[in-house]
Design a protein around this motif. Structure first.
Motif: not given
Length: 333
Positions: A43-48, A67-69, A14-17
């Protein structure tokens, strides 16, 4: 021990960080950790988490986690690197004495799996884990199975300490991981007195451990069990069983010889003729898989694991799983 809390997939998409954290010290009962530095990007559900670095026991851990959702189930990658770290400091909480211990360890873990929890991602993971021990010494303060030798074990049971440090020439503790199951490939430690080898492995699926480790003497030795020491249990509660079935059988044979012959004959069941072949340290220090390990004379070793679990090796495992575990490891060193 592996977290089974689900990733908040809907929230992550839902959001970026873009965040950075630093932590000076971490409270830890056994392993000192400090200077944590973390960079997080979502970034759009892709967490590094890259990099995620921290100091541990006067060594440094560098890691990159993904973690690429956006993929279902989530694609998860782990790449964790341990710089040379003093064993005395790292294992002080487990009875290893810093004074007299000069050995170090370095390693790398590369795993890729799928799942919306840490547990599920590791339970489906493939990759390699390898830890290298260069030349050095190891000294224990109390009854620890440092060399996994029955003579040494008995000495420690009654005297509570070694007379001198264990001299390590080189060592490699490595596993191939296929479908969440890790198999020794190889576990091989060359010391001044013994060649320590291991078979079996562990499972991220149920967090179980099922290994057999043995030490064969390089020189003639009395009262050497020459039998595997079992490492069993779970990640949270591992256990060591130094009295294996092989050893009990040898004890029975020794008793039989003593009854029908002389007490001296009974001792022969526990004699180690000292035929263990010293390891060529080149492949060990390169983190090579079992098939590349050699003796100091250049001969191929036949006493180390071949990327299969103990159950697969003795015919009780799944043949398909055993075949998959014999595939080539990832080259990481």
């Amino acid at each position: 021990m592996l977290p089974d809390a689900a990733l908040p997939v809907a929230t992550m998409q839902r959001f970026d960080a873009d965040l950075k954290w630093t932590i000076r010290t971490v409270r830890s009962r056994r392993v000192p950790i400090s200077n944590v530095a973390l960079t997080l990007a979502l970034d759009h559900g892709k967490l590094t988490l890259s990099p995620l670095n921290f100091a541990m026991a006067r060594g440094n851990v560098s890691s990159d986690l993904l973690f690429d959702t956006r993929q279902r189930p989530s694609l998860v990658r782990y790449d964790i690197r341990l710089s040379p770290t003093p064993l005395g400091r790292l294992l002080a909480g487990w009875g290893v004495a810093e004074a007299g211990t000069t050995g170090t360890v370095k390693g790398r873990v590369q795993l890729t799996g799928r799942g919306d929890t840490i547990h599920d991602s590791l339970a489906t993971s493939n990759g390699r884990m390898a830890f290298i021990l260069p030349a050095g010494s190891l000294w224990t303060k109390n009854a620890q199975l440092a060399e996994l030798d029955i003579g040494t074990f008995v000495q420690k049971m009654f005297e509570k300490e070694l007379k001198e440090p264990v001299r390590i020439n080189c060592g490699l503790i490595a596993f191939t991981v296929r479908g969440g199951v890790g198999a020794a490939d190889p576990v091989l430690i060359d010391t001044s007195k013994n060649v320590v080898t291991g078979r079996g492995g562990f499972s991220f699926r149920n967090e179980g451990v099922d290994m057999a480790v043995r030490a064969d003497a390089k020189t003639f030795s009395l009262f050497s069990g020459q039998s595997p020491v079992g490492i069993t249990g779970t990640f949270a509660k591992p256990g060591i069983d130094p009295i294996s079935g092989d050893l009990l059988a040898r004890a029975g044979a020794g008793l039989g010889l003593a009854v029908v012959a002389t007490p001296l004959a009974g001792v022969l069941a526990f004699v180690d003729v000292g035929d263990a072949k010293a390891a060529a340290c080149g492949p060990v220090l390169a983190g090579a898989r079992a098939s590349a390990q050699r003796t100091v004379k250049g001969d191929k070793r036949d006493d180390v694991g071949r990327g299969t679990t103990a159950k697969a090796e003795d015919g009780r495992g799944n043949p398909g799983e055993a075949k998959a575990q014999r595939k080539k490891f990832l080259g990481i060193f």
